[in-house]
Design a protein around this motif. Structure first.
Motif, mmCIF file in Angstrom:
data_model
loop_
_atom_site.group_PDB
_atom_site.id
_atom_site.type_symbol
_atom_site.label_atom_id
_atom_site.label_comp_id
_atom_site.label_asym_id
_atom_site.label_seq_id
_atom_site.Cartn_x
_atom_site.Cartn_y
_atom_site.Cartn_z
ATOM 1 N N GLY B 33 62.547 54.041 33.752
ATOM 2 C CA GLY B 33 63.093 54.559 32.497
ATOM 3 C C GLY B 33 64.479 54.026 32.226
ATOM 4 O O GLY B 33 65.083 53.374 33.074
ATOM 5 N N TYR B 308 61.624 55.134 21.113
ATOM 6 C CA TYR B 308 62.241 56.251 21.834
ATOM 7 C C TYR B 308 62.413 57.400 20.844
ATOM 8 O O TYR B 308 63.390 57.478 20.112
ATOM 9 C CB TYR B 308 63.585 55.774 22.386
ATOM 10 N N HIS B 331 57.931 56.720 23.630
ATOM 11 C CA HIS B 331 58.662 57.483 24.633
ATOM 12 C C HIS B 331 58.925 58.876 24.071
ATOM 13 O O HIS B 331 59.506 59.016 23.002
ATOM 14 C CB HIS B 331 59.983 56.784 24.953
ATOM 15 N N MET B 351 55.097 57.668 27.114
ATOM 16 C CA MET B 351 56.060 57.547 28.202
ATOM 17 C C MET B 351 56.955 58.779 28.216
ATOM 18 O O MET B 351 57.358 59.276 27.180
ATOM 19 C CB MET B 351 56.903 56.287 27.983
ATOM 20 N N GLY B 352 57.249 59.265 29.406
ATOM 21 C CA GLY B 352 58.117 60.441 29.508
ATOM 22 C C GLY B 352 57.477 61.420 30.455
ATOM 23 O O GLY B 352 56.755 60.989 31.356
ATOM 24 N N ASN B 353 57.614 62.629 30.174
ATOM 25 C CA ASN B 353 58.699 63.328 29.531
ATOM 26 C C ASN B 353 59.132 64.472 30.436
ATOM 27 O O ASN B 353 59.191 65.625 30.031
ATOM 28 C CB ASN B 353 58.335 63.776 28.115
ATOM 29 N N ASP B 387 58.471 58.998 33.236
ATOM 30 C CA ASP B 387 59.924 58.837 33.070
ATOM 31 C C ASP B 387 60.538 60.199 32.781
ATOM 32 O O ASP B 387 59.825 61.155 32.471
ATOM 33 C CB ASP B 387 60.203 57.873 31.900
#
Lengths: 209, 414
Positions: B33, B308, B331, B351-353, B387
């Motif tokens: 990340g 993002y 993200h 992606m994440g979180n 991430d």
């Protein structure tokens, strides 16, 4: 004309609102009454924001209209008007190290139009400044805002400072900001977190009930 | 088991991240990340020192890389060059030692760096506006550039007028000042390039090939400021639309540098359209169409945008889900993962979180619990990268280690 002014502000008709306020002033209307009409319109704007009919753009323009009308009217105000009765006092600020103000400003606005006396300390507010203001105005509620993750620890320090000053029992503390949640409220030692301005108002009202 | 060569490791990591980004099945879920201030905290270096001492910043990032081994790395890119910023006299920024404490993230100072009546000028000649008006307002060193005669007037014999501003003391002073700033910034860039080479030699690809901002935020962040641009949607919608057209071209131009990179990730930092910032109607009129068009143009060039989505995007999921499958990464910070996966899972890589408060205030078991929850929810469908929720500044190392180790172990596709 008074009703028209309220409608113009509430409907975010900026030019019309300013013209009407000026016309009322020129016609010799009581400046205090003009201000009260504008405040009444702000409450409608707040309600519409709460109902998700309005968003930040409308809130920002409404705030600017209120300021413009205030600037226009204030030189003609004679003497101090009696302050309106308030539900309670709130000391609010963005914690030290963080200079983000938009979320905090929205919460201040919504608390104000919902009947609270709001003492806004601005951004990057050190713990000691919160403590000092709490001592001075004796609020029932303290609001801490933070957008950056550094706010987790700074809020924790601020709650601790309020505790160390012997003031923790006298205030309820709420936190807010994009990254805040229940876990953050527990971590910082605050009483609650609010996801948005409406939640902040609900919390504040429940605490002074 | 035989040791893998650096080349094998590099290719393996690249293939893993590329597959996940395109919702194809890698060997396991990647984990990395945009860790912002955290590597320096981990290495015991204040952010002020990291921004002032480029070698120190590189060393801290190596320490972080060796210990956590993210699949792809950011290196010291977030430790901005404090000395260059001083020399340029960046007025729109606060950083450690320059308006902020030593170990605090730098922050942008909002302002109306383009006034409401300057929209037409910007639309007519964005570069002329940036040089002659915007730069002098943002940078002390560039105040002399306010003397600039717009370059478009140099055509034919117009060049004969150059002396009128090139020789003014203000312009001369600005030239000297930006030269000093540029020389310092070049040292910082050299440090970045050095680090990328060193990471490559350890078998780690870099996580970015480009940086970008949505058209609305290009105008909102750098030119008008949040309050002004939000009000402009109501006050001067036509002017704003015209500027957004220009900003969309700038967006594509800006992000296109990522084309052709081994990992063609262009990170798109989304700032101001979540929840209360604007209504759904305003989002559909002013924000999303321009951003979507720009993203599609980048995708057309073979770039993988990594958007993002800062804050909570649940209320806009139906709009942002409308993108081609396997071409873009989203993200997520505070957006509910399950809700996002229901709408986009397997089509857009998510992606994440992992909540930052859990990484800071929780236990390794709390972290593993969260990672398990979202991995289980995907039921083996690829298109997930683990991430933190937002760019990481603070965490307990054992918590972050738990995120890495658990994902590497539990996130294997079988």
């Amino acid at each position: 004309m008074r009703e028209k002014l309220i409608a113009a502000i509430a409907d975010i008709n900026e030019a019309e609102a300013i013209q009407l306020a000026q016309a009322m002033l020129d016609a010799g209307e009581d400046p205090q009454a003009i201000l009260e009409a504008a405040s009444q319109a702000m409450t409608i704007v707040g309600n519409r924001f709460d109902q998700k009919e309005y968003y930040l753009p409308e809130l920002i323009i409404a705030g600017e209209m209120m300021k413009a009308i205030g600037d226009m009217v204030k030189p003609k105000l004679h003497g101090q008007a009696a302050p309106a009765a308030r539900l309670g006092k709130v000391v609010i600020g963005t914690v030290a190290g963080d200079i983000h103000d938009i979320g905090k400003d929205v919460v201040s606005f919504m608390l104000d139009v919902n009947g609270f006396e709001v003492h806004d300390l601005g951004v990057d507010v050190p713990a000691a400044k919160f403590v000092e203001k709490i001592r001075e105005v004796r609020p029932q509620i303290v609001g801490m805002s933070g957008f950056l993750t550094l706010a987790f620890d700074q809020m924790k320090r601020t709650v601790q400072a309020i505790q160390d000053a012997g003031l923790r029992d006298q205030v309820k503390i709420m936190i807010g900001g994009a990254i805040m949640d229940e876990g953050a409220a527990r971590y910082t030692g605050a009483d609650a977190y609010g996801a948005d301005a409406a939640a902040a108002v609900r919390l504040a009202k429940s605490w002074v009930a | 088991m035989s040791e893998k060569s650096v080349e094998e490791l590099y290719n393996e990591r690249l293939a893993r991240v590329l597959a996940a980004a395109q919702c194809q099945q890698p060997d396991r879920i990647p984990v990395f990340g945009p860790f912002q201030k955290y590597p320096y905290q981990f290495a015991g270096v204040t952010f002020k020192d990291a921004m002032n001492d480029y070698a120190l910043a590189r060393a801290a990032c190596h320490k972080f890389l060796d210990y956590f081994q993210p699949d792809v790395d950011f290196g010291p890119i977030f430790a901005y060059p404090a000395k260059a910023m001083e020399l340029y006299g960046w007025k729109a920024f606060k950083w450690p030692g320059h308006g902020l404490d030593d170990d605090v993230m730098y922050q942008y100072v909002e302002g109306e760096y383009m006034t409401a009546d300057e929209y037409d000028e910007f639309v007519y000649d964005p570069s002329g506006f940036m040089l002659g008006k915007w730069a002098p307002r943002q940078f002390k060193s560039m105040e002399g550039f306010a003397q600039t005669i717009p370059w478009r007037r140099f055509m034919w014999s117009g060049w004969m007028n150059l002396n009128f501003f090139w020789l003014t003391p203000e312009y001369q002073e600005s030239l000297r000042a930006v030269q000093a700033g540029a020389e310092e910034a070049a040292k910082w860039w050299a440090s970045q390039f050095q680090y990328w080479g060193e990471a490559r030699a350890k078998g780690f690809p870099m996580a970015f090939a480009g940086w970008d901002w949505p058209p609305f935020d290009i105008i909102g962040d750098t030119l008008r400021g949040t309050r002004a641009i939000l009000a402009d949607m109501r006050r001067r919608p036509a002017k704003l639309h015209a500027a957004l057209e220009v900003a969309t071209k700038i967006f594509v131009e800006y992000g296109s540098g990522a084309a052709g990179a081994a990992l063609p990730f262009c990170w798109v930092w989304v700032h101001k359209s979540t929840r209360e910032f604007m209504s759904d109607a305003q989002f559909k009129e002013f924000y999303w169409p321009y951003l979507r068009r720009g993203l599609l143009a980048l995708i057309e060039k073979g770039i993988i945008p990594v958007v993002y989505w800062e804050a909570d995007w649940e209320s806009r999921i139906e709009h942002i889900a409308d993108m081609p499958a396997g071409k873009i990464v989203y993200h997520l910070s505070n957006t509910n993962f399950e809700r996002a996966w229901d709408a986009m899972g397997g089509k857009i890589c998510l992606m994440g979180n992992v909540p930052n408060i859990v990484l800071l205030g929780g236990t390794p078991d709390d972290v593993k619990g969260y990672c398990k929850r979202i991995i289980d929810y995907t039921k083996g469908t690829p298109g997930l990268i683990m991430d933190a929720a937002v760019m990481l500044d603070e965490a307990r190392p054992e918590n972050l280690k738990a995120m890495f180790d658990f994902t590497r172990e539990y996130g294997v596709y079988r």
